[in-house]
Scaffold this motif. Structure first.
Motif, short mmCIF file in Angstrom:
data_model
loop_
_atom_site.label_atom_id
_atom_site.label_comp_id
_atom_site.label_asym_id
_atom_site.label_seq_id
_atom_site.Cartn_x
_atom_site.Cartn_y
_atom_site.Cartn_z
N PHE A 41 26.75 72.94 -58.17
CA PHE A 41 27.34 71.60 -58.92
C PHE A 41 28.81 71.97 -58.87
CE2 PHE A 41 29.34 69.21 -62.22
CZ PHE A 41 29.02 68.01 -61.84
N GLN A 42 29.43 73.19 -59.49
CA GLN A 42 30.70 73.62 -59.62
C GLN A 42 31.45 73.58 -58.25
OE1 GLN A 42 32.49 74.34 -62.44
NE2 GLN A 42 31.07 73.53 -63.59
N GLN A 43 30.63 74.02 -57.35
CA GLN A 43 31.52 73.92 -56.02
C GLN A 43 31.62 72.73 -55.41
OE1 GLN A 43 29.99 76.99 -53.59
NE2 GLN A 43 31.11 78.57 -54.59
N ALA A 44 30.46 71.69 -55.46
CA ALA A 44 30.00 70.27 -54.67
C ALA A 44 30.92 69.34 -55.45
CB ALA A 44 28.71 70.11 -54.73
N ALA A 45 31.01 69.28 -56.73
CA ALA A 45 31.81 68.30 -57.57
C ALA A 45 33.12 68.39 -57.69
CB ALA A 45 31.18 68.39 -59.07
N THR A 46 33.88 67.44 -57.10
CA THR A 46 35.28 67.50 -57.31
C THR A 46 35.98 67.14 -58.68
OG1 THR A 46 35.76 65.18 -56.61
CG2 THR A 46 35.59 66.65 -54.95
N ASP B 273 37.96 64.94 -59.39
CA ASP B 273 37.89 63.41 -59.59
C ASP B 273 36.70 62.92 -59.93
OD1 ASP B 273 39.33 60.91 -59.12
OD2 ASP B 273 38.11 60.83 -57.30
N PHE B 274 35.68 63.44 -59.16
CA PHE B 274 34.20 62.99 -59.43
C PHE B 274 33.69 63.14 -60.97
CE2 PHE B 274 29.81 64.22 -59.95
CZ PHE B 274 29.23 62.94 -59.36
N ILE B 275 34.04 64.39 -61.55
CA ILE B 275 33.85 64.64 -62.80
C ILE B 275 34.66 63.90 -63.61
CG2 ILE B 275 33.91 66.24 -64.62
CD1 ILE B 275 33.43 68.43 -62.33
N ARG C 17 35.76 60.80 -63.19
CA ARG C 17 35.23 59.39 -63.10
C ARG C 17 34.01 59.13 -63.88
NH1 ARG C 17 33.73 58.29 -58.12
NH2 ARG C 17 34.75 60.22 -57.02
N THR C 18 33.21 60.30 -63.56
CA THR C 18 31.95 60.24 -64.35
C THR C 18 32.11 60.29 -65.82
OG1 THR C 18 30.83 61.24 -62.30
CG2 THR C 18 29.65 61.59 -64.71
N ILE C 19 33.03 61.12 -66.31
CA ILE C 19 33.27 61.11 -67.97
C ILE C 19 33.89 59.55 -68.26
CG2 ILE C 19 34.52 62.19 -69.47
CD1 ILE C 19 34.52 64.90 -68.12
N ARG C 20 34.78 59.34 -67.56
CA ARG C 20 35.19 57.82 -68.01
C ARG C 20 34.31 56.90 -67.78
NH1 ARG C 20 41.04 58.36 -64.67
NH2 ARG C 20 42.14 59.12 -66.34
N ASN C 21 33.70 56.61 -66.86
CA ASN C 21 32.81 55.47 -66.53
C ASN C 21 31.41 55.55 -66.60
OD1 ASN C 21 35.24 54.24 -65.67
ND2 ASN C 21 35.20 55.30 -63.69
N GLY C 22 30.73 56.68 -66.97
CA GLY C 22 29.47 56.90 -66.97
C GLY C 22 28.99 56.90 -65.60
N ARG C 23 27.67 56.93 -65.49
CA ARG C 23 26.79 56.95 -64.41
C ARG C 23 25.78 55.63 -64.51
NH1 ARG C 23 28.93 59.08 -60.11
NH2 ARG C 23 26.93 59.24 -59.17
N ILE C 24 25.90 54.65 -63.81
CA ILE C 24 24.73 53.68 -63.90
C ILE C 24 23.46 54.03 -63.43
CG2 ILE C 24 24.37 51.26 -62.78
CD1 ILE C 24 27.39 50.86 -62.52
#
Length: 113
Positions: free
Chosen positions: A42-47, A49-51, A53-60
Motif C-alpha cells: 500500500f505504501q508504495q502503490a498509494a500516492t 494525492d490518493f490518500i 482525497r480518501t481522507i477528505r472525501n471518504g470512500r463510497i
C-alpha cells in the motif's frame, strides 16, 4: 483548485490517527476491519494525492468516512497533512525521523472541491 503546500507533523498525525483511524485500520495501520494502510505494498502503490482525497472525501460504499465535509469538517488541511506524514512513517525503516513534507492540492476546508 488552490494548491496548498503544508509540512506535515508526523507526531501530531500519530495522535490524530490513534483517535480517528486506528479503530478500523489497526494501531500500526496493519488492518482490522479496514485495509492495511501500513503495509509496504500500500505504501508504495498509494500516492499522497490518493490518500489525501480518501481522507477528505471518504470512500463510497465502504465504512471510510469523509473527514473534511463542507458542513462540518473534522480535519483541517493541516490535520490531513499531519496524518499523511504519519502514514508515510509506517513505510520507513525504523529509526528514521518521523517528519515528512507533503504537498496537498485542493480546496481549503469549507470550500467546494
Amino acid at each position: 483548485m488552490t494548491a496548498l503546500t503544508l509540512h506535515g507533523d508526523a507526531s501530531n498525525g500519530l495522535s490524530l490517527f490513534l483517535r480517528n483511524c486506528a479503530g478500523c485500520h489497526g494501531m500500526n495501520g496493519r488492518g482490522g476491519m479496514a485495509p492495511e494502510i501500513g503495509n509496504p505494498v500500500f505504501q508504495q502503490a498509494a500516492t499522497d494525492d490518493f490518500i489525501v482525497r480518501t481522507i477528505r472525501n471518504g470512500r463510497i460504499g465502504t465504512a471510510m468516512p469523509a473527514f473534511q465535509r463542507n458542513e462540518a469538517p473534522a480535519f483541517s488541511d493541516r490535520n490531513i497533512a499531519d496524518v499523511l506524514a504519519y502514514l508515510r512513517t509506517l513505510g520507513e525503516p525504523k529509526g528514521q525521523k518521523a517528519m515528512a513534507q507533503n504537498a496537498i492540492s485542493g480546496t481549503p476546508a469549507g470550500g467546494k472541491p
